[in-house]
Design a protein around this motif. Structure first.
Motif, PDB file in Angstrom:
ATOM      1  N   SER A   1       2.747 -14.613   3.425  1.00 29.27           N
ATOM      2  CA  SER A   1       1.825 -13.344   3.152  1.00 29.27           C
ATOM      3  C   SER A   1       2.210 -12.228   4.159  1.00 29.27           C
ATOM      4  N   SER A   2       2.249 -11.047   3.589  1.00 29.33           N
ATOM      5  CA  SER A   2       2.810 -10.122   4.458  1.00 29.33           C
ATOM      6  C   SER A   2       2.716  -8.633   3.645  1.00 29.33           C
ATOM      7  N   PHE A   3       3.249  -7.675   4.203  1.00 29.50           N
ATOM      8  CA  PHE A   3       3.421  -6.385   3.544  1.00 29.50           C
ATOM      9  C   PHE A   3       4.668  -6.216   3.325  1.00 29.50           C
ATOM     10  N   TYR A   4       5.500  -6.032   2.284  1.00 29.95           N
ATOM     11  CA  TYR A   4       6.907  -5.870   1.608  1.00 29.95           C
ATOM     12  C   TYR A   4       6.925  -4.471   1.382  1.00 29.95           C
ATOM     13  N   ILE A   5       8.111  -3.616   2.013  1.00 27.68           N
ATOM     14  CA  ILE A   5       8.159  -2.305   1.486  1.00 27.68           C
ATOM     15  C   ILE A   5       9.941  -2.297   1.475  1.00 27.68           C
ATOM     16  N   CYS A   6       9.961  -1.541   0.434  1.00 24.34           N
ATOM     17  CA  CYS A   6      11.512  -0.978   0.348  1.00 24.34           C
ATOM     18  C   CYS A   6      11.609   0.472   0.688  1.00 24.34           C
ATOM     19  N   SER A   7      13.056   0.772   0.880  1.00 24.62           N
ATOM     20  CA  SER A   7      13.301   2.026   0.922  1.00 24.62           C
ATOM     21  C   SER A   7      14.794   2.478   0.468  1.00 24.62           C
ATOM     22  N   ALA A   8      15.085   3.649   0.151  1.00 26.28           N
ATOM     23  CA  ALA A   8      16.258   4.230  -0.233  1.00 26.28           C
ATOM     24  C   ALA A   8      16.556   5.457   0.297  1.00 26.28           C
ATOM     25  N   SER A   9      17.806   5.978   0.199  1.00 26.03           N
ATOM     26  CA  SER A   9      18.099   7.215   0.312  1.00 26.03           C
ATOM     27  C   SER A   9      19.260   7.589  -0.437  1.00 26.03           C
ATOM     28  N   GLY A  10      19.277   9.048  -0.776  1.00 20.24           N
ATOM     29  CA  GLY A  10      20.295   9.400  -1.747  1.00 20.24           C
ATOM     30  C   GLY A  10      21.670   9.484  -1.270  1.00 20.24           C
ATOM     31  N   THR A  11      21.712  10.013   0.037  1.00 21.61           N
ATOM     32  CA  THR A  11      23.042  10.200   0.704  1.00 21.61           C
ATOM     33  C   THR A  11      23.034   9.643   1.748  1.00 21.61           C
ATOM     34  N   ASP A  12      24.017   9.424   2.654  1.00 15.77           N
ATOM     35  CA  ASP A  12      24.043   8.854   3.871  1.00 15.77           C
ATOM     36  C   ASP A  12      23.451   9.825   5.040  1.00 15.77           C
ATOM     37  N   ASN A  13      23.337  11.032   4.707  1.00 19.08           N
ATOM     38  CA  ASN A  13      22.581  11.710   5.527  1.00 19.08           C
ATOM     39  C   ASN A  13      21.090  12.322   5.195  1.00 19.08           C
ATOM     40  N   SER A  14      20.436  11.701   4.328  1.00 17.85           N
ATOM     41  CA  SER A  14      19.362  11.794   3.574  1.00 17.85           C
ATOM     42  C   SER A  14      18.265  10.908   4.457  1.00 17.85           C
ATOM     43  N   PRO A  15      17.143  11.102   4.620  1.00 18.61           N
ATOM     44  CA  PRO A  15      16.171  10.595   5.188  1.00 18.61           C
ATOM     45  C   PRO A  15      15.630   9.216   4.270  1.00 18.61           C
ATOM     46  N   LEU A  16      15.276   8.260   4.640  1.00 18.95           N
ATOM     47  CA  LEU A  16      14.864   7.272   4.035  1.00 18.95           C
ATOM     48  C   LEU A  16      13.434   7.490   3.304  1.00 18.95           C
ATOM     49  N   HIS A  17      13.399   7.169   2.004  1.00 21.48           N
ATOM     50  CA  HIS A  17      12.250   7.222   1.391  1.00 21.48           C
ATOM     51  C   HIS A  17      11.540   5.883   1.301  1.00 21.48           C
ATOM     52  N   PHE A  18      10.409   5.668   1.426  1.00 24.14           N
ATOM     53  CA  PHE A  18       9.657   4.323   1.166  1.00 24.14           C
ATOM     54  C   PHE A  18       8.993   4.281   0.043  1.00 24.14           C
ATOM     55  N   GLY A  19       8.953   2.819  -0.702  1.00 24.05           N
ATOM     56  CA  GLY A  19       8.046   2.747  -1.541  1.00 24.05           C
ATOM     57  C   GLY A  19       6.635   2.552  -1.071  1.00 24.05           C
ATOM     58  N   ASN A  20       5.536   2.462  -1.584  1.00 22.11           N
ATOM     59  CA  ASN A  20       4.229   2.235  -1.177  1.00 22.11           C
ATOM     60  C   ASN A  20       3.923   1.076  -0.876  1.00 22.11           C
ATOM     61  N   GLY A  21       4.983   0.090  -0.853  1.00 24.06           N
ATOM     62  CA  GLY A  21       4.442  -1.142  -0.155  1.00 24.06           C
ATOM     63  C   GLY A  21       3.794  -2.188  -1.136  1.00 24.06           C
ATOM     64  N   THR A  22       4.057  -3.527  -0.942  1.00 24.75           N
ATOM     65  CA  THR A  22       3.475  -4.615  -1.829  1.00 24.75           C
ATOM     66  C   THR A  22       2.749  -5.443  -0.649  1.00 24.75           C
ATOM     67  N   ARG A  23       1.403  -5.831  -0.861  1.00 24.55           N
ATOM     68  CA  ARG A  23       0.737  -6.524   0.034  1.00 24.55           C
ATOM     69  C   ARG A  23       0.706  -7.820  -0.666  1.00 24.55           C
ATOM     70  N   LEU A  24       1.381  -8.667  -0.177  1.00 30.07           N
ATOM     71  CA  LEU A  24       1.258 -10.229  -0.805  1.00 30.07           C
ATOM     72  C   LEU A  24       0.374 -11.174  -0.140  1.00 30.07           C
ATOM     73  N   THR A  25      -0.406 -11.758  -0.708  1.00 27.51           N
ATOM     74  CA  THR A  25      -1.357 -13.063  -0.113  1.00 27.51           C
ATOM     75  C   THR A  25      -1.126 -14.085  -0.803  1.00 27.51           C
ATOM     76  N   VAL A  26      -0.859 -15.224  -0.179  1.00 30.35           N
ATOM     77  CA  VAL A  26      -0.611 -16.463  -0.762  1.00 30.35           C
ATOM     78  C   VAL A  26      -1.521 -17.348  -0.354  1.00 30.35           C
ATOM     79  N   THR A  27      -2.344 -17.916  -1.593  1.00 26.04           N
ATOM     80  CA  THR A  27      -3.448 -18.856  -1.241  1.00 26.04           C
ATOM     81  C   THR A  27      -3.094 -20.201  -1.191  1.00 26.04           C
TER      82      THR A  27
END
Lengths: 115, 110
Positions: A89-115
């Motif tokens: 259970s955690s907050f999982y986030i992905c990111s990507a950038s278009g080029t090596d000199n571009s900033p990282l753009h993050f996804g809005n995240g996925t909050r996973l809860t395992v019961t």
């Protein structure tokens, strides 16, 4: 608007099931995407680097057989948490950038809860 | 040594104060950096880009000091809504080497 889309935003699942999280770059191609995990009140930790058309690179201590990464196209990477347990259970986030000199753009995240 | 290091804080400042954070970096070839803001239980969002000449956007000023290898973020007339964690990062291409630190936690007090 968002340039990286992540889905789902939250998920609750039972222990032992698998969960797939999608990360899409919306208006650029990303040969590399990054997956992070963040526990409450802790820092954002890089889990793995997702490489289009090749195997992902995992950080030390991250089980590649548990966190399956697939980067089948230049705009989509998926992270599958297999046989999830409550400690996943955690907050999982992905990111990507278009080029090596571009900033990282993050996804809005996925909050996973395992019961 | 980590590629980028930050003072984790926390910084607790009164509303209206001026506050500055620094990041030190080890890769002298880095040409640009980015400041991100992360609110509680949210993903980081790009705040500012920092190039050689620095950058100013309203109350926020970012500077890149190549000689001393640090990046700074200055917030003037701080607002309650500025309370967040601030992360600095190099461009995406070198993110492979980067594990975000805890960032710098800012709390603006009424």
């Amino acid at each position: 608007g968002a340039v990286v889309s992540q889905h789902p935003s939250w998920v609750i699942c039972k222990s032992g099931t698998s969960v797939k999280i999608e990360c899409r770059s919306l208006d650029f191609q990303a040969t590399t995407m990054f997956w992070y995990r963040q526990f409450p009140k802790q820092s954002l930790m890089l889990m793995a680097t997702s490489n289009e058309g090749s195997k992902a690179t995992y950080e030390q201590g991250v089980e590649k057989d548990k966190f399956l990464i697939n980067h089948a196209s230049l705009t989509l990477s998926t992270l599958t948490v297999t046989s999830a347990h409550p400690e996943d259970s955690s907050f999982y986030i992905c990111s990507a950038s278009g080029t090596d000199n571009s900033p990282l753009h993050f996804g809005n995240g996925t909050r996973l809860t395992v019961t | 040594r980590k590629e980028v290091e930050q003072d984790p804080g926390p910084f607790n400042v009164p509303e209206g104060a001026t506050v500055a954070f620094n990041c030190t970096y080890s890769n002298s070839a880095s040409q640009s950096f980015f400041w991100y803001r992360q609110d509680c239980r949210k993903e980081p969002k790009l705040l500012m880009s920092v190039y050689s000449s620095g950058n100013e956007d309203g109350r926020f000023t970012a500077q890149l000091n190549r000689a001393s290898q640090y990046i700074s973020l200055l917030i003037r007339d701080s607002k309650l809504s500025d309370s967040a964690t601030y992360l600095c990062a190099p461009p995406g291409g070198s993110a492979r080497q980067l594990t975000f630190g805890s960032g710098t936690q800012l709390t603006v007090l009424p």
